[in-house]
Structures are given as C-alpha cells and as structure tokens.
Design a protein around this motif. Structure first.
Motif, PDB file in Angstrom:
ATOM      1  N   ILE A 661      11.404 -97.756  34.890  1.00  0.00           N
ATOM      2  CA  ILE A 661      11.896 -97.796  33.513  1.00  0.00           C
ATOM      3  C   ILE A 661      13.280 -97.154  33.437  1.00  0.00           C
ATOM      4  N   ASP A 662      13.467 -96.004  34.084  1.00  0.00           N
ATOM      5  CA  ASP A 662      14.770 -95.331  34.061  1.00  0.00           C
ATOM      6  C   ASP A 662      15.872 -96.219  34.621  1.00  0.00           C
ATOM      7  N   ARG A 663      15.588 -96.855  35.725  1.00  0.00           N
ATOM      8  CA  ARG A 663      16.609 -97.701  36.357  1.00  0.00           C
ATOM      9  C   ARG A 663      16.987 -98.874  35.449  1.00  0.00           C
ATOM     10  N   TRP A 664      15.989 -99.445  34.810  1.00  0.00           N
ATOM     11  CA  TRP A 664      16.284-100.585  33.933  1.00  0.00           C
ATOM     12  C   TRP A 664      17.080-100.142  32.704  1.00  0.00           C
ATOM     13  N   VAL A 665      16.694 -99.025  32.095  1.00  0.00           N
ATOM     14  CA  VAL A 665      17.414 -98.530  30.917  1.00  0.00           C
ATOM     15  C   VAL A 665      18.852 -98.195  31.275  1.00  0.00           C
ATOM     16  N   LEU A 666      19.084 -97.532  32.398  1.00  0.00           N
ATOM     17  CA  LEU A 666      20.444 -97.192  32.821  1.00  0.00           C
ATOM     18  C   LEU A 666      21.275 -98.461  33.017  1.00  0.00           C
ATOM     19  N   SER A 667      20.700 -99.426  33.697  1.00  0.00           N
ATOM     20  CA  SER A 667      21.428-100.667  33.949  1.00  0.00           C
ATOM     21  C   SER A 667      21.735-101.402  32.648  1.00  0.00           C
ATOM     22  N   GLU A 668      20.759-101.497  31.732  1.00  0.00           N
ATOM     23  CA  GLU A 668      20.948-102.233  30.488  1.00  0.00           C
ATOM     24  C   GLU A 668      21.940-101.522  29.569  1.00  0.00           C
ATOM     25  N   GLY A 698      16.532 -86.930  41.740  1.00  0.00           N
ATOM     26  CA  GLY A 698      16.597 -86.458  43.123  1.00  0.00           C
ATOM     27  C   GLY A 698      15.945 -87.363  44.132  1.00  0.00           C
ATOM     28  N   GLN A 699      15.452 -88.535  43.698  1.00  0.00           N
ATOM     29  CA  GLN A 699      14.866 -89.446  44.660  1.00  0.00           C
ATOM     30  C   GLN A 699      15.941 -90.039  45.574  1.00  0.00           C
ATOM     31  N   VAL A 700      15.507 -90.478  46.726  1.00  0.00           N
ATOM     32  CA  VAL A 700      16.441 -91.058  47.687  1.00  0.00           C
ATOM     33  C   VAL A 700      17.108 -92.290  47.086  1.00  0.00           C
ATOM     34  N   GLY A 701      18.424 -92.350  47.199  1.00  0.00           N
ATOM     35  CA  GLY A 701      19.165 -93.504  46.708  1.00  0.00           C
ATOM     36  C   GLY A 701      19.604 -93.404  45.267  1.00  0.00           C
ATOM     37  N   THR A 702      19.393 -92.222  44.623  1.00  0.00           N
ATOM     38  CA  THR A 702      19.769 -92.088  43.210  1.00  0.00           C
ATOM     39  C   THR A 702      21.269 -92.295  43.023  1.00  0.00           C
ATOM     40  N   ILE A 703      22.075 -91.627  43.821  1.00  0.00           N
ATOM     41  CA  ILE A 703      23.534 -91.736  43.690  1.00  0.00           C
ATOM     42  C   ILE A 703      23.987 -93.162  43.958  1.00  0.00           C
ATOM     43  N   GLU A 704      23.445 -93.785  44.966  1.00  0.00           N
ATOM     44  CA  GLU A 704      23.849 -95.153  45.304  1.00  0.00           C
ATOM     45  C   GLU A 704      23.525 -96.121  44.176  1.00  0.00           C
ATOM     46  N   ARG A 705      22.372 -95.933  43.519  1.00  0.00           N
ATOM     47  CA  ARG A 705      22.009 -96.824  42.406  1.00  0.00           C
ATOM     48  C   ARG A 705      22.948 -96.618  41.217  1.00  0.00           C
ATOM     49  N   GLU A 707      26.096 -95.607  41.367  1.00  0.00           N
ATOM     50  CA  GLU A 707      27.372 -96.229  41.722  1.00  0.00           C
ATOM     51  C   GLU A 707      27.315 -97.741  41.574  1.00  0.00           C
ATOM     52  N   GLN A 708      26.220 -98.337  42.008  1.00  0.00           N
ATOM     53  CA  GLN A 708      26.079 -99.780  41.892  1.00  0.00           C
ATOM     54  C   GLN A 708      26.043-100.208  40.428  1.00  0.00           C
ATOM     55  N   THR A 709      25.395 -99.411  39.574  1.00  0.00           N
ATOM     56  CA  THR A 709      25.333 -99.735  38.148  1.00  0.00           C
ATOM     57  C   THR A 709      26.713 -99.685  37.514  1.00  0.00           C
ATOM     58  N   LEU A 710      27.512 -98.672  37.877  1.00  0.00           N
ATOM     59  CA  LEU A 710      28.866 -98.575  37.336  1.00  0.00           C
ATOM     60  C   LEU A 710      29.715 -99.761  37.773  1.00  0.00           C
ATOM     61  N   ARG A 711      29.586-100.154  39.024  1.00  0.00           N
ATOM     62  CA  ARG A 711      30.380-101.296  39.504  1.00  0.00           C
ATOM     63  C   ARG A 711      29.977-102.584  38.813  1.00  0.00           C
ATOM     64  N   SER A 712      28.685-102.821  38.667  1.00  0.00           N
ATOM     65  CA  SER A 712      28.235-104.082  38.081  1.00  0.00           C
ATOM     66  C   SER A 712      28.546-104.164  36.585  1.00  0.00           C
ATOM     67  N   SER A 713      28.560-103.022  35.880  1.00  0.00           N
ATOM     68  CA  SER A 713      28.831-103.037  34.438  1.00  0.00           C
ATOM     69  C   SER A 713      30.317-102.977  34.140  1.00  0.00           C
TER      70      SER A 713
END
Length: 857
Positions: A661-668, A698-705, A707-713
């Motif tokens: 849910i967090d990942r989807w809300v951040l992306s949207e 703090g989960q693995v890949g949090t920073i990478e996700r 960064e990817q969200t900022l680039r895609s948006s």
C-alpha cells in the motif's frame, strides 16, 4: 721472490689430490674445502664428497687464472730448506713422510722477496696450515680487497670476481676478530670491511645466542670440520636475520688453533618458510588428532594399507599393529565377513556405501557411521566417524519430544495429546451420563487456560536471554503452586503457558483459578540482583460438548487471550461466540484487503481500483495559501463501501501488507504532483507529503524505490516530504539515522508525524536530519485559549523553531484554533477547518482557485 710477483700462484695437479695455492691476498673458499694458510699463501684441497657444482665452479675459476698466469715473466720456484721458515713456526721432525715437501717462506731482512715450496701431497696435510703469530706486529688489511688502478689487469679481474660472489666469505682469528670480509659479507650484514676489521664477532651475534657460538668455537678448536650451523645474526640496521655458516678451522700445527674461515649465506626467507611449513604440519596433525574420525585404506582382500591419524583412539589397536593385517586377523569372523562384503561390494559396484555399526573399544560400546568409497578398482577408502554422542542425543530428543527442556513441564505436543484424551473422556462421560440421567448433561466438562507473560520481550531485550529464561522457570513454579492436583500445566511457546482442567462443574471454578493466578503474579520475582514485576494475560475457553477437535478449543482460548491482551496487562477474558465471529470478520477483512491490493497493483479493468488517494491541503498560517498536500489512502470496499483507514491500516501493518500500500500511494501521489506541475503554474512549488509505515521503513531497496518513483514522476526531491513516526526512529536508532541521511541526500524533506505521542529522545532529536515537526491532533483539539491547554503545542512549536524546523498543526477544526496557532507562531496547519481530504479533481480546483482558505488577519 719479490713482492711485485706475490699475486702469482701455482696449480699442482700431478698428485693424488689436486692442490690449488694462491700467493696473492685474494681468497675464494667454500666450507666444503679444507684450508691451509701461511703468510700470504693459502692452499685448498677438496674434501671427499664435494658436489659437482662446487667442483666445476672452483676448477673453472682456477683454470681461468692459470691461463692468465702463464704469460707472466716469472715463475714460482719449489725449492728451499726447512730452516728458512719463520723461527717461531719450525716444523718438528716428526712430520709424516707423506708430507715430504712443505710450503716454505723466508724473510730476507725486510726485503719483499720470498720463496714458496709446494708439496705434491699437501692436500693430505690440510690440518697443518700456517699463519703469522698473533703477537707479531701486523697491519690489518682486508684479505678480500677490491681492486685498485695500480694492480695488474688479471689480478683486478680475480678480485672483482671474488667481490661479486653472492656468498659472504669471512676470516676470523683465534680470538674471533675479523681479518677478512668480502663484498658478499657487506651485502648480508651491511657493514663495510673497514667497519668490521679488528672487531669481534659479537658485532653480528645477538647476546642471547653468544653461548651457542662459544660452543661452536670449541668444536672448531678441536678440528671439527662438520661445524656447520644456522644462527641468528644482527645486521648494521639492527635487523635480526638467519644465516647458514660453513666453518673451517685453521691451525699452525696439529695442536694450535689460529682462526676460522667461514662461508655465510642469508637464509632468512627460507627459514621463515620452513618455520611456517612446520607450523602448518603441526596444525594439520593436531586437526587430524582432534577430529572424531578415522580414515582407513583397504585393498580388495580387506588388508589395512594406510591409517590416518595413526594414533586415533577409534582404532582397535595401534596403527602399527594393524597395517598389513586383514580384517579376519583383527575382528571376529562374522564381523570381518560383513566388513569385507562392504569393501568388495563397493569395488564391484563402484559407488559409495554408507553404513552404521557398533564396536567395543576397551570397555565401552562405540557406534560408528561409516562411508566406504571406491578409490580405484582395487582399493577403497573407509571413513569412520564416532556417532555415539549423536545417537545419545537422538535418544534424548525422543525423550524430550513431550517435555519442555527448560522448565521440565509438558510441551505443546504433550499438552495437545492430553487435551484430546481429556475431551474424549469428557464426551464419553457426557454421553453415559445423558443416557443414565435421561438427558441431563453436566456441563462444562473441560477448560483450557492460555497464559502469556506481559512485557516478556522487554525483560529479554534489556536483561538478556539468561534472565528471561530464569523468569520462565520461576513463572512455571509459581503457576504450578496455584493449581490443584489433577491439573496439567504446559509450556507451549516462548512465553506462553497452558493449563488443562477436566471435570469442571461450573465456570466459577475456572475464573477463581484465573483470579488466584493473577494475585500470585503480582508479587515480584527476585532473579539474582534483579527484582522483576510481571503479570500474565489469560484467555479461557470451555468445552461443554460442542467441540469435535482439541485444536478448536485451543483456537478459541487463543482468541480470548488476544482480546485480553488488547485490554491491557494482567487481564483475564473468557471466550464468547462473538469473539469468534469477530475473528472470522477479521480474517475476511484480511482476505478482502489482500484482494484489493492485488487489484490496485494490477487493475483489471484498469479503472477498477479499490484504493484511491485523497489529498488534504496544508496551509501557510502566514498567507492563508496552500503550500502542499498530504496524500491519504482510502479503500472503497465492494460491499461495505468506504472503509476507514483506522480499521484496515492496523490490519495491513500486522499482516505485512502495508508495504504494497505504501509503495502504491507514494507512486500515485508523486505521479499526480508531477502531472499538476507540468500543466499548471500554480502547482509549480507545491509539496506532497506521504506517510511511511514503520513496518515498511528500512526495508531492503527502500532508497532505490524512492529514486525510481522520482524519476518516473518527473518531480524533484525537494517537492516530496516523507512523514515517519517517532516509534520508527526509536526502534531503529542506528539504521534509521543512516537511512534518513540517504533520503535527505536525495533532496527529500523529512517530517516526524504525530509528534509528542511517541517516545522519541529529545536529547537525540537534533541529530536527526529533519525538516518538520507535525503536532498531533490530540493536542490541537484540547486548545481552548492561551492557557495551560495549549502549553504542549506552544512547547512543541518553540522546540521546532529552536532546532530550525517547521511546525505543522494537524486536526485544526475551528477558527479559534487557527488564531491560537498564529499567536504561537506556528508555520502551517491542516484540518477540516480548511478542507477535508478530497480526490485529485477537487484538489486541482483548490489549486486553480488561487484563493485563501482563510482570511489572514
């Protein structure tokens, strides 16, 4: 003979032992040679067993010099009486006849000419060498000098050749003073010949080894030609090196020792390699002796060929007594036939065979696990391991399959088995009683109490596992003291206990036991130096004949325990049917939530998204204009309609579904902000605040996700603000700080959400890379004026400004609260007074309206 011809020599190869004599001051010598010395003349004769390398080297050297000398004008003569020798060096008439001609020198009133006589068999008298007496005045000159421009070319060549030899050549007198020191010695020890001539050998001998050198000198004075040694030596720089010395004693006559000729080589690297190799060998032997295995090599006849380790305690007898013997010579016939069959089958099938067997070693039985592997078509490798202890442990495991090893109570498996038996007996008794009493059934029959120690994790994490284990043992003893005979107490989990009561006539009996346990648990536990207060939560379930399986009764007791823990510490709750219905509803909610997440991530059709992001504006209290939005998720359930976040967010966090849910809300939210900024200038400077769950932080890949969200948006990091709670930082102090630094490095703003409701350390607050403190709505809602009701809000705002942070008040609902916040110099606010959370279309209307959401001033 004149001194100017003193660099000439004579090579005598006619005798049975060749002799090489140098009349010049230069000397090349090996420890494999015997040496005879007279004034400025040295004779060398090979020792038996000389290696080919040294023989060829010295012979080549002699022949080269001999070819040069043939062109000299003068020759050495082999005449002269014995009386012409130095007076103090007269040779006794008892010299053996095999030395009929002796090296002879005469001095002529200080003139520089003399005569040398070379005996054909001088090699056989190598112990009889001469040199000037120590008391005769001499001038210390290097016996291995470098060439000078005034010397003849052939002598220069010889001296250069000697100086370039890589091996050190050293000459010492009887007192251990240096008389000769070539360039090789300079390279090894670092001293020049001028620095060492006349010095004693203590210059290069460490103090701790001088006694050993003295013993070696004693052997040399006795004519020991095998006085080869390896010593520690000192260099000019103070470094300790290891050198190999080949030493040859020098004598004036058979009884008078006059000096030592030594050839020295630096073997430090080789010595260290040998020491390292020896250490490795020792370690390997120790390892082989330490492992509880033995490796045997057999041939097809069952004959012992090799045994490792040779002193293994797993052998029937010493390895030396087994090698060469067959299995039938060692074991009884039936056992030898069995082992031989294993060997021959392995060779025949060419595949490994595993087996287990038992032998009597001494007075004790030993169980072996063996593996027989084919080595070739005639031999096998038999590896045997002692598994006696492992087998004993397996027996203990079988014994403890129904016992908790820590407390000695029954474990979960034993408790479930006892519960099943008790329920079956109760049902049988109920049916018998019903038949006898015409339908009158005594109820309830069986009761189960599940107990969980409150705050047990805090004890374990603060005082350690050892104290936590002591607490479990003490709790078991205290619970046991509360039970009547016939009750069963078990430890069924980490800090969970279970009590089985059978033949219960009334519910009051169970509740009385629960009260008795709660009263007993109020007393502290004294564990070593620690006094610990603890309590238990209790869930109760009764079987009145309606359960078919023991697992169902345990399930309901666990449900009641869950409700008890929700009510606080030290509570007891009996199971009710609505609890089960609530558990079913929760399970259904979890299932629906999982399905909604799947449809949101992969919508089918694309517009059917159960989740939707709503946006609540954040307003500047100074201008009244919108400065950003907070993204809030909403769930549209297909049958229940809009589900409150307070209902499904805790479930999502508990089940681990909050991450999706967090990942989807951040992306949207980032996508929506990027879309607004690209099309509407009024949205160019707006920020978007997104909550990050503590479970997902703090989960693995949090920073990478991110960064990817900022680039895609397509938005910059400075327009994104992540909101985290105080508890997240508290639980992950070290890792959280590192992660926050990485997030801030992306230009992203950070906020602490609901500040004041957690347990953050104010002492460490300034260390966190934060930008904003959000004041929780519970403090804002209590403000009634500029009095004590707003002190917490006032303190929080002052703290934020002191740390250079912005302050945002949540849950603002009245104009009075707005005025108070403005008076307290609060920066921003959000709440229903300005706008409730709205969908993206309504949020866009707020942006384009370019109006103040309240009138400032």
């Amino acid at each position: 003979m004149k001194r100017d011809s003193a660099d000439e020599w004579e090579l005598n190869l006619s005798g049975p032992d060749p002799v090489i004599v140098w009349t010049g001051p230069c000397l090349v010598c090996s420890g494999l040679f015997q040496v005879r010395l007279i004034p400025e003349a040295i004779a060398l004769t090979p020792v038996g067993g000389l290696g080919w390398g040294c023989t060829v080297g010295f012979a080549s050297f002699a022949l080269l010099y001999w070819a040069i000398a043939r062109h000299r004008k003068s020759r050495l003569t082999a005449t002269g009486p014995q009386a012409d020798l130095f007076p103090e060096q007269q040779v006794a008439p008892s010299v053996p006849r095999d030395s009929s001609e002796i090296l002879h020198d005469s001095l002529d009133g200080g003139e520089a000419d003399y005569t040398l006589t070379i005996a054909q068999e001088a090699a056989k008298q190598s112990f009889r060498s001469w040199r000037p007496r120590a008391e005769e005045p001499t001038q210390l000159q290097p016996l291995f000098p470098t060439s000078s421009p005034s010397e003849k070319p052939e002598l220069q060549f010889l001296q250069l050749h000697i100086q370039r030899l890589p091996i050190a050549h050293i000459l010492l007198d009887a007192e251990g003073r240096f008389l000769g020191w070539n360039a090789g010695a300079e390279r090894v020890f670092g001293y020049s010949s001028q620095e060492v001539l006349g010095q004693t050998s203590d210059l290069i001998v460490p103090p701790q080894t001088r006694s050993q050198v003295a013993q070696l000198l004693q052997r040399l004075t006795q004519g020991d030609l095998n006085a080869h040694s390896i010593n520690e030596n000192l260099t000019k720089s103070g470094q300790t090196i290891v050198c190999e010395w080949y030493n040859t004693p020098l004598f004036n006559d058979p009884d008078r020792f006059t000096g030592i000729l030594s050839m020295v080589q630096d073997i430090t690297d080789r010595w260290q390699s040998e020491v390292t190799l020896e250490a490795v060998k020792t370690e390997m032997n120790t390892l082989l002796n330490a492992i509880n295995e033995v490796v045997l090599l057999f041939d097809a006849r069952g004959c012992y060929l090799k045994i490792l380790p040779s002193d293994s305690p797993l052998l029937q007898r010493a390895a030396s007594q087994l090698l060469g013997k067959t299995l039938h010579e060692v074991f009884e016939s039936f056992l030898a036939d069995r082992f031989l069959d294993y060997i021959q089958r392995t060779i025949r099938e060419q595949k490994a065979l595993e087996l287990e067997y038992e032998l009597i070693l001494g007075d004790r039985p030993v169980t072996f696990s063996g593996k027989v592997s084919p080595l070739n078509s005639e031999q096998v490798l038999w590896v045997a391991r002692d598994i006696t202890d492992r087998k004993h442990i397996k027996d203990l495991l079988r014994r403890y399959a129904f016992v908790d090893p820590l407390t000695g109570l029954a474990n979960r498996c034993s408790f479930v088995r006892c519960l099943g038996i008790a329920m079956q007996d109760a049902h049988n008794q109920s049916r018998a009683t019903a038949s006898a009493s015409q339908g009158k059934v005594r109820s309830p029959k069986v009761a189960v109490l599940l107990l969980d120690i409150d705050r047990f994790r805090i004890v374990k994490y603060s005082l350690g596992h050892w104290v936590a284990d002591r607490l479990l043992i003490a709790t078991a003893h205290r619970l046991q003291s509360c039970l009547n005979p016939g009750a069963t107490l078990a430890r069924i989990g980490g800090d969970e206990f279970a009590i089985l009561l059978d033949d219960i006539t009334a519910l009051a009996e169970v509740t009385q036991l629960a009260d008795r346990i709660q009263s007993a648990m109020r007393f502290p536990f004294s564990l070593d130096e620690h006094e610990i207060f603890s309590s238990v939560s209790i869930g109760i379930a009764l079987d009145n004949g309606g359960y078919e399986r023991s697992g169902e009764l345990l399930r309901d007791a666990d449900t009641a325990l869950h409700y008890a823990k929700q009510q606080g510490q030290g509570q007891s709750v009996s199971f009710a049917q609505d609890m089960h219905e609530g558990a079913i509803a929760r399970l259904q909610l979890e299932t629906d939530l999982q399905r909604a997440i799947a449809h949101t991530v992969h919508p089918n059709p694309p517009d059917s998204q159960p989740f939707q992001v709503y946006y609540q504006p954040i307003v500047s209290l100074a201008t009244g204009h919108i400065v950003g939005f907070e993204a809030l998720v909403r769930w549209h359930h297909p049958t229940r309609g809009l589900v409150s976040p307070g209902e499904f967010i805790p479930v999502a966090e508990e089940t681990g579904q909050i991450g999706a849910i967090d990942r989807w809300v951040l992306s949207e939210a980032c996508r929506q902000l990027g879309w607004w900024q690209q099309r509407y200038p009024a949205a160019a400077d707006l920020t978007m605040s997104v909550n990050v769950s503590g479970v997902n932080f703090g989960q693995v890949g949090t920073i990478e996700r991110i960064e990817q969200t900022l680039r895609s948006s397509g938005i910059s990091g400075r327009y994104l603000k992540l909101e985290i709670t105080e508890s997240v930082i508290l639980k992950n102090t070290g890792s959280a700080l590192a992660l926050l630094d990485r997030i801030q490095a992306l230009g992203i703003n950070l906020s602490i959400d609901d500040f004041g409701t957690g347990y953050s350390s104010l002492a460490r607050l300034h260390e966190l890379p934060l930008n904003t403190l959000k004041i929780d709505r519970s403090f804002v809602s209590r403000m009634r004026g500029l009095d004590e009701s707003c002190e917490i809000v006032q303190t929080t705002i002052a703290l934020a400004h002191t740390l250079g942070l912005d302050a945002i008040a949540e849950g603002v609902e009245t104009a009075q609260q707005v005025e108070i916040l403005k008076t307290l110099d609060c920066d921003y606010a959000q709440g229903y007074f300005f706008s409730k959370p709205v969908d993206s279309e309504a949020a866009l209307n707020l942006i384009l309206g370019e109006c103040q959401l309240f009138k400032n001033g």
